[in-house]
Design a protein around this motif. Structure first.
Motif, PDB file in Angstrom:
ATOM      1  N   MET A   1      39.968  29.144  40.789  1.00 29.78           N
ATOM      2  CA  MET A   1      39.165  30.123  40.058  1.00 29.78           C
ATOM      3  C   MET A   1      39.630  30.195  38.611  1.00 29.78           C
ATOM      4  N   LYS A   2      38.685  30.247  37.695  1.00 31.31           N
ATOM      5  CA  LYS A   2      38.981  30.354  36.270  1.00 31.31           C
ATOM      6  C   LYS A   2      38.678  31.776  35.816  1.00 31.31           C
ATOM      7  N   LEU A   3      39.680  32.451  35.234  1.00 33.60           N
ATOM      8  CA  LEU A   3      39.548  33.817  34.726  1.00 33.60           C
ATOM      9  C   LEU A   3      39.606  33.798  33.207  1.00 33.60           C
ATOM     10  N   VAL A   4      38.692  34.532  32.575  1.00 29.57           N
ATOM     11  CA  VAL A   4      38.717  34.698  31.124  1.00 29.57           C
ATOM     12  C   VAL A   4      38.682  36.186  30.808  1.00 29.57           C
ATOM     13  N   LEU A   5      39.663  36.625  30.024  1.00 31.53           N
ATOM     14  CA  LEU A   5      39.775  38.026  29.631  1.00 31.53           C
ATOM     15  C   LEU A   5      39.612  38.148  28.120  1.00 31.53           C
ATOM     16  N   ALA A 104      33.189  29.977  33.318  1.00 29.18           N
ATOM     17  CA  ALA A 104      34.245  30.616  34.111  1.00 29.18           C
ATOM     18  C   ALA A 104      33.700  31.242  35.385  1.00 29.18           C
ATOM     19  N   ASP A 105      34.593  31.443  36.348  1.00 30.30           N
ATOM     20  CA  ASP A 105      34.230  32.121  37.587  1.00 30.30           C
ATOM     21  C   ASP A 105      34.235  33.638  37.416  1.00 30.30           C
ATOM     22  N   LEU A 106      35.133  34.129  36.569  1.00 30.01           N
ATOM     23  CA  LEU A 106      35.307  35.567  36.409  1.00 30.01           C
ATOM     24  C   LEU A 106      35.619  35.853  34.945  1.00 30.01           C
ATOM     25  N   VAL A 107      34.790  36.684  34.314  1.00 31.30           N
ATOM     26  CA  VAL A 107      34.963  37.063  32.911  1.00 31.30           C
ATOM     27  C   VAL A 107      35.004  38.579  32.838  1.00 31.30           C
ATOM     28  N   ALA A 108      35.966  39.115  32.087  1.00 28.86           N
ATOM     29  CA  ALA A 108      36.077  40.569  31.973  1.00 28.86           C
ATOM     30  C   ALA A 108      36.533  40.959  30.574  1.00 28.86           C
ATOM     31  N   GLN A 162      45.093  45.255  39.845  1.00 29.81           N
ATOM     32  CA  GLN A 162      44.213  46.026  40.725  1.00 29.81           C
ATOM     33  C   GLN A 162      42.813  45.408  40.758  1.00 29.81           C
ATOM     34  N   PHE A 163      42.338  44.974  39.590  1.00 29.75           N
ATOM     35  CA  PHE A 163      41.020  44.346  39.502  1.00 29.75           C
ATOM     36  C   PHE A 163      40.983  43.050  40.313  1.00 29.75           C
ATOM     37  N   LEU A 164      42.005  42.215  40.155  1.00 31.61           N
ATOM     38  CA  LEU A 164      42.034  40.943  40.875  1.00 31.61           C
ATOM     39  C   LEU A 164      42.196  41.156  42.378  1.00 31.61           C
ATOM     40  N   GLU A 165      42.968  42.160  42.758  1.00 29.02           N
ATOM     41  CA  GLU A 165      43.114  42.465  44.179  1.00 29.02           C
ATOM     42  C   GLU A 165      41.771  42.817  44.798  1.00 29.02           C
ATOM     43  N   ALA A 166      40.947  43.540  44.034  1.00 24.98           N
ATOM     44  CA  ALA A 166      39.609  43.875  44.519  1.00 24.98           C
ATOM     45  C   ALA A 166      38.729  42.639  44.655  1.00 24.98           C
ATOM     46  N   HIS A 167      39.121  41.552  43.975  1.00 24.86           N
ATOM     47  CA  HIS A 167      38.401  40.278  44.090  1.00 24.86           C
ATOM     48  C   HIS A 167      39.172  39.283  44.946  1.00 24.86           C
ATOM     49  N   ASP A 168      40.092  39.807  45.760  1.00 26.82           N
ATOM     50  CA  ASP A 168      40.827  39.004  46.743  1.00 26.82           C
ATOM     51  C   ASP A 168      41.613  37.864  46.123  1.00 26.82           C
ATOM     52  N   THR A 169      42.244  38.146  44.974  1.00 23.38           N
ATOM     53  CA  THR A 169      43.085  37.122  44.368  1.00 23.38           C
ATOM     54  C   THR A 169      44.181  37.791  43.560  1.00 23.38           C
ATOM     55  N   ARG A 170      45.073  36.961  43.026  1.00 24.45           N
ATOM     56  CA  ARG A 170      46.139  37.416  42.150  1.00 24.45           C
ATOM     57  C   ARG A 170      46.199  36.495  40.937  1.00 24.45           C
ATOM     58  N   ASP A 172      48.694  34.924  39.664  1.00 22.35           N
ATOM     59  CA  ASP A 172      49.477  33.715  39.928  1.00 22.35           C
ATOM     60  C   ASP A 172      48.740  32.711  40.801  1.00 22.35           C
ATOM     61  N   ASP A 173      47.701  33.154  41.495  1.00 17.87           N
ATOM     62  CA  ASP A 173      46.959  32.259  42.384  1.00 17.87           C
ATOM     63  C   ASP A 173      45.787  31.570  41.696  1.00 17.87           C
ATOM     64  N   LEU A 174      45.469  31.972  40.478  1.00 14.96           N
ATOM     65  CA  LEU A 174      44.305  31.422  39.797  1.00 14.96           C
ATOM     66  C   LEU A 174      44.580  30.003  39.300  1.00 14.96           C
ATOM     67  N   ASP A 175      43.541  29.194  39.262  1.00 13.60           N
ATOM     68  CA  ASP A 175      43.671  27.843  38.723  1.00 13.60           C
ATOM     69  C   ASP A 175      44.006  27.885  37.242  1.00 13.60           C
ATOM     70  N   THR A 176      43.373  28.789  36.516  1.00 15.09           N
ATOM     71  CA  THR A 176      43.628  28.922  35.092  1.00 15.09           C
ATOM     72  C   THR A 176      43.215  30.314  34.635  1.00 15.09           C
ATOM     73  N   SER A 177      43.823  30.772  33.553  1.00 12.63           N
ATOM     74  CA  SER A 177      43.526  32.104  33.023  1.00 12.63           C
ATOM     75  C   SER A 177      43.648  32.088  31.503  1.00 12.63           C
TER      76      SER A 177
END
Length: 222
Positions: A1-5, A104-108, A162-170, A172-177
């Motif tokens: 999963m790719k996260l962008v903040l 990205a998979d998740l953008v916030a 807390q946000f990532l936990e609600a999306h069932d991830t952490r 450290d577990d993301l492919d990239t951030s």
């Protein structure tokens, strides 16, 4: 999963939405002008210097939400977004957000500014997810207090977790951030992601970015 903040104020916005909201309330006669303006400026300078007492600031900034009816607050907010915020969004910021939304998979948006102000700004930018300081509400009315952990400095790491936990991830577990920010106040979170990016950075963040060989970009300059 790719996260962008994305940080919001002085990152995606060419200005600070919290400070400008205070100035807007002064212009509307919603607060005591001279006293409120002096305190608003003092808190903003403390933020830039890295010495902001977040709880003292929130007691100040959230108080007007508790002293006016919600319908009036909503009307003022709509006018504020239309007249002040839209002009603060550079086209380059819109383009960057759009590119990441496509990739990205998740953008916030993650911001210390409270969600009452920032929810419609995130929506204006097309970002579904907002991690922000939450004003406490009881029976639909703001109390003037903060709910939970303020989304500021190390608090951004807590709230992101807390946000990532609600999306069932952490994290450290993301492919990239990725995390884009202008402020040295965001160094705790910038140090946690895989790809920190300094955006029109303040002097302290610029120095750290150059030291760490982090990318430094501008969303305001051609």
């Amino acid at each position: 999963m790719k996260l962008v903040l994305f940080d919001l104020d002085n990152t995606l916005l060419a200005g600070d939405s919290d400070y400008e909201w205070g100035q807007f309330l002064i212009a509307k006669g919603a607060v005591d002008g001279p006293d409120y303006e002096a305190k608003n400026k003092a808190f903003y300078e403390a933020y830039k210097a890295g010495g902001l007492d977040i709880y003292a600031f929130l007691a100040f900034a959230l108080h007007p939400l508790a002293t006016h009816p919600r319908a009036q607050l909503d009307a003022w907010r709509a006018e504020y977004i239309e007249t002040r915020v839209r002009t603060m969004i550079p086209q380059a910021a819109r383009d960057l957000v759009r590119r990441h939304l496509d990739e990205a998979d998740l953008v916030a948006v993650i911001t210390a500014t409270n969600s009452f102000i920032t929810a419609p700004i995130a929506q204006e930018l097309g970002v579904e997810h907002l991690i922000a300081t939450e004003p406490e509400q009881v029976d639909g009315r703001f109390t003037g207090k903060v709910a939970g952990t303020p989304c500021f400095r190390e608090g951004k790491i807590v709230r992101l977790g807390q946000f990532l936990e609600a999306h069932d991830t952490r994290l450290d577990d993301l492919d990239t951030s990725w995390f884009y920010s202008d402020s040295h106040n965001d160094l705790p979170l910038l140090e946690k992601v895989r790809y920190p990016v300094a955006v029109d950075p303040d002097p302290l963040l610029r120095a750290r970015a150059l030291e760490r060989a982090w990318p430094v970009i501008s969303l305001r300059q051609p």
